[in-house]
Write an enzyme that holds these catalytic residues in place. Structure first.
Site, PDB file in Angstrom:
ATOM      1  N   SER A  25      33.017   2.842   1.353  1.00 22.00           N
ATOM      2  CA  SER A  25      34.042   1.467   1.067  1.00 22.00           C
ATOM      3  C   SER A  25      33.457   0.930  -0.242  1.00 22.00           C
ATOM      4  O   SER A  25      34.330   0.124  -0.853  1.00 22.00           O
ATOM      5  CB  SER A  25      33.494   0.591   2.366  1.00 22.00           C
ATOM      6  N   SER A 209      38.484  -5.203  11.478  1.00 17.66           N
ATOM      7  CA  SER A 209      37.523  -4.878  10.647  1.00 17.66           C
ATOM      8  C   SER A 209      37.038  -5.808   9.626  1.00 17.66           C
ATOM      9  O   SER A 209      37.056  -5.650   8.397  1.00 17.66           O
ATOM     10  CB  SER A 209      38.224  -3.574   9.937  1.00 17.66           C
ATOM     11  N   GLU A 324      35.273   1.214  12.804  1.00 22.62           N
ATOM     12  CA  GLU A 324      34.996   2.668  12.390  1.00 22.62           C
ATOM     13  C   GLU A 324      33.748   3.258  12.874  1.00 22.62           C
ATOM     14  O   GLU A 324      33.366   4.464  13.016  1.00 22.62           O
ATOM     15  CB  GLU A 324      34.732   2.685  10.755  1.00 22.62           C
ATOM     16  N   LYS A 422      35.105  14.354   4.230  1.00 25.13           N
ATOM     17  CA  LYS A 422      35.849  13.126   4.021  1.00 25.13           C
ATOM     18  C   LYS A 422      34.981  12.070   3.517  1.00 25.13           C
ATOM     19  O   LYS A 422      35.366  11.178   2.510  1.00 25.13           O
ATOM     20  CB  LYS A 422      36.728  12.443   5.282  1.00 25.13           C
TER      21      LYS A 422
HETATM   22  O1  LIG Z   1      38.296  -1.031   3.326  1.00 29.26           O
HETATM   23  C1  LIG Z   1      37.664  -0.233   3.971  1.00 29.26           C
HETATM   24  O2  LIG Z   1      36.946   0.400   3.214  1.00 29.26           O
HETATM   25  C2  LIG Z   1      37.787   0.095   5.407  1.00 29.26           C
HETATM   26  C3  LIG Z   1      38.455  -0.881   6.276  1.00 29.26           C
HETATM   27  C4  LIG Z   1      38.565  -0.351   7.591  1.00 29.26           C
HETATM   28  O3  LIG Z   1      39.727  -0.089   7.828  1.00 29.26           O
HETATM   29  P1  LIG Z   1      40.865  -0.915   8.896  1.00 29.26           P
HETATM   30  O4  LIG Z   1      40.711  -2.161   8.580  1.00 29.26           O
HETATM   31  O5  LIG Z   1      42.240  -0.117   8.917  1.00 29.26           O
HETATM   32  O6  LIG Z   1      40.064  -0.343  10.423  1.00 29.26           O
HETATM   33  C5  LIG Z   1      37.546   0.643   8.061  1.00 29.26           C
HETATM   34  O7  LIG Z   1      38.056   0.994   9.199  1.00 29.26           O
HETATM   35  C6  LIG Z   1      37.554   1.808   7.038  1.00 29.26           C
HETATM   36  O8  LIG Z   1      36.901   2.938   7.480  1.00 29.26           O
HETATM   37  C7  LIG Z   1      37.229   1.277   5.582  1.00 29.26           C
HETATM   38  C1  LIG Z   2      39.069   4.590   9.170  1.00 27.57           C
HETATM   39  C2  LIG Z   2      38.386   5.337   8.512  1.00 27.57           C
HETATM   40  O1  LIG Z   2      38.669   5.530   7.008  1.00 27.57           O
HETATM   41  P1  LIG Z   2      39.878   5.107   5.993  1.00 27.57           P
HETATM   42  O2  LIG Z   2      39.120   4.417   4.737  1.00 27.57           O
HETATM   43  O3  LIG Z   2      40.492   6.424   5.606  1.00 27.57           O
HETATM   44  O4  LIG Z   2      40.778   4.110   6.931  1.00 27.57           O
HETATM   45  C3  LIG Z   2      37.019   5.756   8.627  1.00 27.57           C
HETATM   46  O5  LIG Z   2      36.058   6.078   7.630  1.00 27.57           O
HETATM   47  O6  LIG Z   2      36.358   5.687   9.855  1.00 27.57           O
END
Ligand SMILES: O=C(O)C1=C[C@@H](OP(=O)(O)O)[C@@H](O)[C@H](O)C1
Ligand SMILES: C=C(OP(=O)(O)O)C(=O)O
Length: 439
Positions: A25, A209, A324, A422
């Protein structure tokens, strides 16, 4: 690692120190900001994985120049009409040939790249894996249209075309971000480069999140962007191009959580090196979660030390802010003494796969009693797991959950373990090393 994988069983508990690579992220946010910045950026300790390599390729296609020198990435920004980085080349952006971008299955690429594409003035066609074509995307598409973008998409999902005639002016925008925090993050990251800046309001139910939005605000401030949240879920990004970054990426704590969980599943102690004392990563939430399962958790200058309990306690947790982590947390619930509730996770149906359905199916297959609710899982732990093939649905975190369960389930095999690339291509290697005494 490709194909099926039989992970090691934990004999007499685990004792290991593990270093995990950089955060997905953070790497992908820094890359976006570096591409939009007014000068070059350096990123140290970046994550090399499918999601981040897709982001790098996407930004290169939009005109960023990204040089890799081992652990260090140097990024020269894209050319943005009307800003300090506007190209002085004779070819206008709209005359450049359309460019195709592969989002893979990366939510961050799907939701963060379209606003950048619309700012470059080029025609860009985005598509991704088959499973990406059912991930929620319409809020990003509709938002860009309302901000001045010209965007076409059959049903608000991938594939999406951002047309060269797009001119994102910014301003006030109301969205329903209840399906993904990434709708918010993608717009905020690009907001400072819109001539009017951006005032973004969530009108839907709570943004899931939430920690990831906090991370977005923090990295924007690191790049000198003036961003505020004067009231909950109303954000203001003042116009002003971000400055170049010179940053060290923190280790990925959501990936680290799988290794820390091994100490809870198997007993013993796992140390995660370089766990930051201050962070906005969702994975930091695992410290409290581990304690809820009965683990002893100590954070010091060496890192995070997690020591497993004699008996794993059942838990009742709201995971909405740290969704996550759910696959890893659910694996511990499946080994706990009693019935656990994992709540606030309905949005995981729009992740790599419908994670509530996938976990329910796989737990049932190995003999764990699970009830699937619309936004929760009820899991009754057992010490009597059945060996079986654990399907992974192209979801890296299903591989991690399976590896934790295999510690206590001799003969369990993980299907398509390579899908873990991934976010952590080295996962199976690091996992086996953690379970090898003296390694
Ligand atoms: O902004 C990001 O880096 C993320 C936000 C989240 O997504 P969601 O809000 O769709 O859950 C998380 O679950 C994902 O793994 C990464
Ligand atoms: C939800 C996830 O990934 P994404 O960034 O593809 O949303 C994750 O890594 O658990």
């Amino acid at each position: 690692m490709t194909g099926d994988w039989q992970p090691p069983v934990a004999g007499s508990g685990v004792s290991a120190s593990v270093s995990v690579p950089g955060s997905k992220s953070l790497t992908n946010r820094y890359l976006i900001l570096a591409a939009l910045a007014r000068s070059g950026s350096d990123l140290k300790g970046w994550l090399r994985s499918r999601d981040t390599l897709l982001m790098i390729e996407a930004l290169r296609r939009l005109g960023a120049v990204i040089d890799e020198d081992g652990d260090l990435l140097h990024i020269e920004p894209v050319s943005l009409p009307g800003t300090a980085t506007a190209a002085d080349s004779p070819t206008a952006a709209e005359d450049l040939p359309p460019t195709a971008i592969d989002c893979g299955l990366a939510g961050t690429v799907m939701r963060f790249i379209p606003p950048v594409a619309a700012l470059t003035g080029r025609e860009v066609v985005l598509d991704g894996d088959e499973q990406a074509r059912v991930r929620p995307m319409s809020v990003t598409v509709e938002s860009l249209r309302r901000l001045g973008g010209q965007v076409t998409s059959a049903d608000g999902m991938l594939p999406v075309t951002v047309h060269a005639s797009s001119q994102l002016r910014g301003g006030h925008l109301e969205i329903d971000a209840s399906a993904s925090s990434q709708f918010v993050s993608g717009l905020l990251l690009a907001g400072a480069v819109m001539p009017l800046g951006l005032e973004l309001v969530n009108t839907g139910a709570t943004v899931p999140s939430r920690t990831h939005v906090d991370m977005t605000l923090e990295v924007l401030r690191d790049a000198g962007v003036d961003v505020s949240e004067p009231e909950p879920e109303r954000w203001i990004v003042e116009p002003g191009q971000p400055r170049g970054l010179d940053v060290q990426v923190e280790p990925d704590l959501s990936n680290a959580a799988a290794f820390a969980a091994a100490a809870i599943a198997a007993g013993g102690t796992v140390t995660i090196a370089d766990w930051p004392a201050h962070t906005t990563q969702a994975g930091d939430g695992f410290r409290d979660i581990a304690e809820a399962f009965g683990a002893q958790v100590v954070l010091d200058r060496q890192g995070l030390h997690v020591t497993g309990p004699e008996v794993i306690s059942a838990v009742d947790l709201d995971l909405s802010a740290v969704g996550e982590l759910t696959p890893v947390v659910s694996a511990l619930a499946a080994l706990a003494d009693g019935t656990s509730q994992l709540r606030g996770i309905g949005h995981l149906r729009g992740h790599e796969t419908d994670r509530l359905a996938a976990l329910t199916r796989e737990y049932t297959g190995i003999g764990v009693d699970v009830i699937e609710h619309s936004d929760a899982l009820t899991i009754t732990g057992t010490s009597d797991l059945r060996p079986a093939l654990w399907h992974t649905y192209r979801d890296h975190r299903m591989v991690m959950a399976g590896a934790i369960l295999a510690l206590r389930n001799d003969g369990m095999v993980i299907e398509d373990a390579g899908t873990v690339a991934k976010t952590l291509p080295e996962f199976t290697h690091l996992w086996e090393a953690m379970l090898t005494p003296g390694a």
